[in-house]
Design a protein around this motif. Sequence first.
Motif, PDB file in Angstrom:
ATOM      1  N   ILE A   1       0.850  -1.181   0.000  1.00  5.20           N
ATOM      2  CA  ILE A   1       0.000   0.000   0.000  1.00  5.20           C
ATOM      3  C   ILE A   1       0.885   1.230   0.000  1.00  5.20           C
ATOM      4  CG2 ILE A   1      -1.715   1.331   1.281  1.00  5.20           C
ATOM      5  CD1 ILE A   1      -2.907  -1.190   0.180  1.00  5.20           C
ATOM      6  N   GLY A   2       0.513   2.209  -0.779  1.00  4.79           N
ATOM      7  CA  GLY A   2       1.279   3.451  -0.835  1.00  4.79           C
ATOM      8  C   GLY A   2       0.406   4.661  -0.560  1.00  4.79           C
ATOM      9  N   TRP A   3       1.068   5.728  -0.131  1.00  3.05           N
ATOM     10  CA  TRP A   3       0.426   7.037   0.042  1.00  3.05           C
ATOM     11  C   TRP A   3       1.060   8.001  -0.962  1.00  3.05           C
ATOM     12  CZ3 TRP A   3      -3.703   8.243   3.029  1.00  3.05           C
ATOM     13  CH2 TRP A   3      -4.054   7.373   4.065  1.00  3.05           C
ATOM     14  N   PHE A   4       0.212   8.745  -1.628  1.00  9.97           N
ATOM     15  CA  PHE A   4       0.639   9.798  -2.538  1.00  9.97           C
ATOM     16  C   PHE A   4      -0.098  11.074  -2.143  1.00  9.97           C
ATOM     17  CE2 PHE A   4       2.950   7.485  -5.887  1.00  9.97           C
ATOM     18  CZ  PHE A   4       2.662   6.189  -5.521  1.00  9.97           C
TER      19      PHE A   4
ATOM     20  N   CYS B   1      -4.431   7.045  -0.686  1.00 12.64           N
ATOM     21  CA  CYS B   1      -3.768   5.759  -0.552  1.00 12.64           C
ATOM     22  C   CYS B   1      -4.133   4.904  -1.766  1.00 12.64           C
ATOM     23  CB  CYS B   1      -4.139   5.052   0.745  1.00 12.64           C
ATOM     24  SG  CYS B   1      -5.891   4.690   0.967  1.00 12.64           S
ATOM     25  N   ALA B   2      -3.261   3.948  -2.063  1.00  9.10           N
ATOM     26  CA  ALA B   2      -3.452   3.134  -3.252  1.00  9.10           C
ATOM     27  C   ALA B   2      -2.896   1.740  -3.042  1.00  9.10           C
ATOM     28  CB  ALA B   2      -2.777   3.799  -4.452  1.00  9.10           C
ATOM     29  N   ARG B   3      -3.457   0.789  -3.760  1.00  9.09           N
ATOM     30  CA  ARG B   3      -3.004  -0.593  -3.692  1.00  9.09           C
ATOM     31  C   ARG B   3      -2.016  -0.869  -4.822  1.00  9.09           C
ATOM     32  NH1 ARG B   3      -6.759  -5.859  -4.835  1.00  9.09           N
ATOM     33  NH2 ARG B   3      -6.176  -5.304  -6.981  1.00  9.09           N
ATOM     34  N   LYS B   4      -0.925  -1.509  -4.447  1.00  8.52           N
ATOM     35  CA  LYS B   4       0.136  -1.727  -5.419  1.00  8.52           C
ATOM     36  C   LYS B   4       0.005  -3.075  -6.135  1.00  8.52           C
ATOM     37  CE  LYS B   4       5.116  -1.956  -5.892  1.00  8.52           C
ATOM     38  NZ  LYS B   4       4.958  -3.264  -6.565  1.00  8.52           N
ATOM     39  N   PHE B   5       0.416  -3.066  -7.413  1.00  7.27           N
ATOM     40  CA  PHE B   5       0.586  -4.317  -8.146  1.00  7.27           C
ATOM     41  C   PHE B   5       1.600  -5.177  -7.396  1.00  7.27           C
ATOM     42  CE2 PHE B   5      -1.878  -2.551 -11.200  1.00  7.27           C
ATOM     43  CZ  PHE B   5      -1.299  -1.858 -12.249  1.00  7.27           C
ATOM     44  N   HIS B   6       1.670  -6.419  -7.802  1.00  5.35           N
ATOM     45  CA  HIS B   6       2.621  -7.305  -7.150  1.00  5.35           C
ATOM     46  C   HIS B   6       4.063  -7.078  -7.570  1.00  5.35           C
ATOM     47  CE1 HIS B   6      -0.286  -9.567  -4.918  1.00  5.35           C
ATOM     48  NE2 HIS B   6      -1.009  -9.774  -5.988  1.00  5.35           N
ATOM     49  N   SER B   7       4.296  -6.379  -8.665  1.00  4.84           N
ATOM     50  CA  SER B   7       5.667  -6.151  -9.107  1.00  4.84           C
ATOM     51  C   SER B   7       5.861  -4.678  -9.438  1.00  4.84           C
ATOM     52  CB  SER B   7       5.994  -7.009 -10.340  1.00  4.84           C
ATOM     53  OG  SER B   7       5.145  -6.655 -11.412  1.00  4.84           O
ATOM     54  N   GLY B   8       7.101  -4.260  -9.556  1.00  6.60           N
ATOM     55  CA  GLY B   8       7.400  -2.896  -9.934  1.00  6.60           C
ATOM     56  C   GLY B   8       7.726  -2.022  -8.754  1.00  6.60           C
ATOM     57  N   SER B   9       8.141  -0.804  -9.089  1.00 10.18           N
ATOM     58  CA  SER B   9       8.603   0.136  -8.073  1.00 10.18           C
ATOM     59  C   SER B   9       7.476   0.646  -7.186  1.00 10.18           C
ATOM     60  CB  SER B   9       9.276   1.326  -8.762  1.00 10.18           C
ATOM     61  OG  SER B   9       9.517   2.357  -7.836  1.00 10.18           O
ATOM     62  N   TYR B  10       7.764   0.775  -5.910  1.00  6.02           N
ATOM     63  CA  TYR B  10       6.803   1.362  -4.974  1.00  6.02           C
ATOM     64  C   TYR B  10       6.648   2.861  -5.194  1.00  6.02           C
ATOM     65  CZ  TYR B  10       6.215  -2.773  -2.044  1.00  6.02           C
ATOM     66  OH  TYR B  10       5.886  -4.020  -1.572  1.00  6.02           O
ATOM     67  N   TYR B  11       7.634   3.488  -5.859  1.00  4.19           N
ATOM     68  CA  TYR B  11       7.650   4.935  -5.986  1.00  4.19           C
ATOM     69  C   TYR B  11       6.817   5.454  -7.156  1.00  4.19           C
ATOM     70  CZ  TYR B  11      11.612   4.523  -2.788  1.00  4.19           C
ATOM     71  OH  TYR B  11      12.402   4.230  -1.710  1.00  4.19           O
ATOM     72  N   SER B  12       6.453   4.573  -8.079  1.00  2.81           N
ATOM     73  CA  SER B  12       5.741   5.011  -9.278  1.00  2.81           C
ATOM     74  C   SER B  12       4.241   4.844  -9.133  1.00  2.81           C
ATOM     75  CB  SER B  12       6.211   4.209 -10.488  1.00  2.81           C
ATOM     76  OG  SER B  12       5.384   4.480 -11.600  1.00  2.81           O
TER      77      SER B  12
ATOM     78  N   ASN C   1       2.176   4.585 -11.371  1.00  2.00           N
ATOM     79  CA  ASN C   1       1.706   3.670 -12.419  1.00  2.00           C
ATOM     80  C   ASN C   1       1.689   2.217 -11.968  1.00  2.00           C
ATOM     81  OD1 ASN C   1       1.425   5.806 -14.218  1.00  2.00           O
ATOM     82  ND2 ASN C   1       3.548   5.645 -14.894  1.00  2.00           N
ATOM     83  N   LYS C   2       2.285   1.919 -10.817  1.00  2.00           N
ATOM     84  CA  LYS C   2       2.342   0.554 -10.314  1.00  2.00           C
ATOM     85  C   LYS C   2       1.252   0.286  -9.281  1.00  2.00           C
ATOM     86  CE  LYS C   2       5.801  -0.408 -12.896  1.00  2.00           C
ATOM     87  NZ  LYS C   2       5.568  -1.264 -14.091  1.00  2.00           N
ATOM     88  N   TYR C   3       0.269   1.167  -9.224  1.00  5.07           N
ATOM     89  CA  TYR C   3      -0.844   1.017  -8.280  1.00  5.07           C
ATOM     90  C   TYR C   3      -2.139   0.896  -9.075  1.00  5.07           C
ATOM     91  CZ  TYR C   3       2.473   2.325  -4.662  1.00  5.07           C
ATOM     92  OH  TYR C   3       3.552   2.352  -3.824  1.00  5.07           O
TER      93      TYR C   3
END
Length: 123
Positions: free
Chosen positions: A33-36, A95-106, A108-110
């Motif tokens: 999970i990420g916050w932007f 907040c956003a849910r992340k794909f299983h792969s890729g950068s946490y910082y982008s 586009n990966k959520y």
Amino acid sequence: VQLQASGGGLVQAGGSLRLACAGSGFRSDDYGIGWFRQAPGKEREFVAAISWGGGSTYYADSVQGRFTISRDNAKNTVYLQMNSLKPEDTAIYHCARKFHSGSYYSPNKYDYWGQGTQVTVSS
């Protein structure tokens, strides 16, 4: 799948807030999970993220040492503790849910995003 962000508000510089991101419709412990955040007239920017198990955390340089991300998978909730807030932290926080792969910082990966909660820091 839904993500509900809450906990925003108006606070004076130097104050604290704790944001919460409650997930439903999926097992939160399967996903990072990420916050932007996005301020008026500015691009959306990465703030912090946490891996599915909570063992790895990631922070933007601008919040490192002031913000702490954590998760309670039993409650399907991720928290963002924000201390020593500055006027430049004023933004809508998503907040956003992340794909299983890729950068946490982008961003586009959520794949799923919450509606956002407003944080306003007065000087």
